[in-house]
Design a protein around this motif. Structure first.
Motif, PDB file in Angstrom:
ATOM      1  N   VAL A  77       1.075  -1.527  -0.059  1.00 15.29           N
ATOM      2  CA  VAL A  77      -0.049   0.039  -0.019  1.00 15.29           C
ATOM      3  C   VAL A  77       1.047   1.317  -0.144  1.00 15.29           C
ATOM      4  N   ALA A  78       0.585   2.056  -0.597  1.00  9.60           N
ATOM      5  CA  ALA A  78       1.284   3.178  -0.806  1.00  9.60           C
ATOM      6  C   ALA A  78       0.707   4.267  -0.682  1.00  9.60           C
ATOM      7  N   GLN A  79       1.608   5.190   0.514  1.00 15.50           N
ATOM      8  CA  GLN A  79       0.529   7.096   0.719  1.00 15.50           C
ATOM      9  C   GLN A  79       2.253   7.404   0.876  1.00 15.50           C
ATOM     10  N   CYS A  80       2.114   9.056   0.527  1.00 14.29           N
ATOM     11  CA  CYS A  80       2.785   9.694   0.067  1.00 14.29           C
ATOM     12  C   CYS A  80       2.167  10.639   1.595  1.00 14.29           C
ATOM     13  N   ILE A  81       4.406  10.749   2.183  1.00 11.53           N
ATOM     14  CA  ILE A  81       4.323  11.042   3.575  1.00 11.53           C
ATOM     15  C   ILE A  81       5.951  11.777   3.192  1.00 11.53           C
ATOM     16  N   ASP A  82       5.636  13.000   3.473  1.00 11.50           N
ATOM     17  CA  ASP A  82       6.787  14.249   3.099  1.00 11.50           C
ATOM     18  C   ASP A  82       7.071  14.528   1.745  1.00 11.50           C
ATOM     19  N   GLY A  83       6.363  14.219   0.944  1.00  8.75           N
ATOM     20  CA  GLY A  83       6.345  14.519  -0.778  1.00  8.75           C
ATOM     21  C   GLY A  83       6.954  13.413  -1.181  1.00  8.75           C
ATOM     22  N   VAL A  84       6.672  12.319  -0.473  1.00  9.06           N
ATOM     23  CA  VAL A  84       7.686  10.963  -1.117  1.00  9.06           C
ATOM     24  C   VAL A  84       6.594   9.852  -0.917  1.00  9.06           C
ATOM     25  N   VAL A  85       6.897   8.950  -1.973  1.00 16.57           N
ATOM     26  CA  VAL A  85       6.082   7.330  -2.146  1.00 16.57           C
ATOM     27  C   VAL A  85       6.683   6.859  -1.250  1.00 16.57           C
ATOM     28  N   VAL A  86       5.753   6.409  -0.183  1.00 16.92           N
ATOM     29  CA  VAL A  86       5.927   5.247   0.514  1.00 16.92           C
ATOM     30  C   VAL A  86       5.595   4.078   0.922  1.00 16.92           C
ATOM     31  N   LEU A  87       6.197   3.112   0.728  1.00 11.39           N
ATOM     32  CA  LEU A  87       5.670   1.460   0.664  1.00 11.39           C
ATOM     33  C   LEU A  87       5.078   0.817   1.958  1.00 11.39           C
ATOM     34  N   PHE A  88       3.935   0.277   2.069  1.00 17.93           N
ATOM     35  CA  PHE A  88       3.575  -0.310   3.008  1.00 17.93           C
ATOM     36  C   PHE A  88       3.274  -1.457   3.072  1.00 17.93           C
ATOM     37  N   ASP A  89       4.037  -3.299   3.213  1.00 16.59           N
ATOM     38  CA  ASP A  89       3.362  -4.593   2.997  1.00 16.59           C
ATOM     39  C   ASP A  89       3.243  -4.753   4.018  1.00 16.59           C
ATOM     40  N   THR A  90       1.622  -5.404   3.188  1.00 11.67           N
ATOM     41  CA  THR A  90       0.422  -5.571   4.439  1.00 11.67           C
ATOM     42  C   THR A  90       0.341  -7.141   4.758  1.00 11.67           C
ATOM     43  N   GLU A  91       1.439  -7.931   3.913  1.00 15.71           N
ATOM     44  CA  GLU A  91       1.779  -9.593   4.855  1.00 15.71           C
ATOM     45  C   GLU A  91       2.569  -9.306   5.639  1.00 15.71           C
ATOM     46  N   GLN A  92       3.420  -8.341   5.830  1.00 19.81           N
ATOM     47  CA  GLN A  92       5.291  -8.480   6.758  1.00 19.81           C
ATOM     48  C   GLN A  92       4.487  -7.046   7.636  1.00 19.81           C
ATOM     49  N   LYS A  93       4.346  -7.092   8.936  1.00 22.05           N
ATOM     50  CA  LYS A  93       4.040  -6.092   9.173  1.00 22.05           C
ATOM     51  C   LYS A  93       5.383  -5.543  10.214  1.00 22.05           C
ATOM     52  N   GLY A  94       4.673  -4.280   9.600  1.00 21.40           N
ATOM     53  CA  GLY A  94       6.465  -2.965  10.069  1.00 21.40           C
ATOM     54  C   GLY A  94       7.378  -3.163   8.985  1.00 21.40           C
ATOM     55  N   LEU A  95       6.830  -3.716   8.124  1.00 21.29           N
ATOM     56  CA  LEU A  95       8.151  -3.552   6.878  1.00 21.29           C
ATOM     57  C   LEU A  95       7.897  -2.125   6.081  1.00 21.29           C
ATOM     58  N   SER A  96       8.545  -1.441   5.686  1.00 22.51           N
ATOM     59  CA  SER A  96       8.324  -0.303   4.759  1.00 22.51           C
ATOM     60  C   SER A  96       8.941   0.235   4.289  1.00 22.51           C
ATOM     61  N   GLY A  97       8.584   0.609   2.753  1.00 22.01           N
ATOM     62  CA  GLY A  97      10.262   1.291   2.103  1.00 22.01           C
ATOM     63  C   GLY A  97      10.017   2.287   1.032  1.00 22.01           C
ATOM     64  N   VAL A  98      11.066   2.606   0.947  1.00 28.28           N
ATOM     65  CA  VAL A  98      10.505   4.323  -0.135  1.00 28.28           C
ATOM     66  C   VAL A  98      10.806   3.840  -1.373  1.00 28.28           C
ATOM     67  N   LEU A  99       9.917   4.075  -2.638  1.00 25.69           N
ATOM     68  CA  LEU A  99       9.943   3.832  -4.111  1.00 25.69           C
ATOM     69  C   LEU A  99      10.930   4.512  -4.075  1.00 25.69           C
ATOM     70  N   VAL A 100      11.670   3.906  -5.322  1.00 28.01           N
ATOM     71  CA  VAL A 100      13.044   4.679  -5.731  1.00 28.01           C
ATOM     72  C   VAL A 100      12.953   3.583  -7.412  1.00 28.01           C
ATOM     73  N   ASN A 101      13.409   4.687  -8.380  1.00 27.97           N
ATOM     74  CA  ASN A 101      13.756   4.509  -9.732  1.00 27.97           C
ATOM     75  C   ASN A 101      15.200   3.241  -9.273  1.00 27.97           C
TER      76      ASN A 101
END
Length: 109
Positions: A66-90
């Motif tokens: 699930v993606a969310q905009c935090i401080d102008g950056v796209v942050v992805l949160f994994d719904t299967e592994q709780k606590g796992l998140s990351g920043v979307l990069v090219n």
């Protein structure tokens, strides 16, 4: 009568207090030491370019992220592994920025 104080016990006490504070913060989760494996690429994403009048097919099933905009950056949160998140990069490891809930528009010169 002038008394001279030995500074070594004060220095040792100060150093022990600093290490004790760091250990306490780390134990309760307020301090995290990053490891190289924390920045591993977990999944690869592909952008589908939408062209007016052209059809494209996507899966009906939703992704586990699930993606969310935090401080102008796209942050992805994994719904299967709780606590796992990351920043979307090219591909160049540059963060993908977002404009909140707005749809990006092409600027007219």
């Amino acid at each position: 009568m002038k008394q001279e104080r030995d500074a070594i016990p004060l220095i040792i006490t100060g150093i022990c207090c600093i290490f004790g504070t760091i250990a306490c913060l780390w134990y309760y989760g307020y301090l995290h030491f990053a490891k190289p494996e924390d920045a591993l690429e977990l999944k690869e994403f592909t952008m589908l370019k939408t062209i007016p009048g052209q059809d494209y097919k996507i899966s009906v099933d939703a992704a586990s992220e699930v993606a969310q905009c935090i401080d102008g950056v796209v942050v992805l949160f994994d719904t299967e592994q709780k606590g796992l998140s990351g920043v979307l990069v090219n591909g160049s490891k540059q963060a993908v920025h977002c404009l909140g809930q707005e749809t990006p528009q092409q600027l007219q010169p």
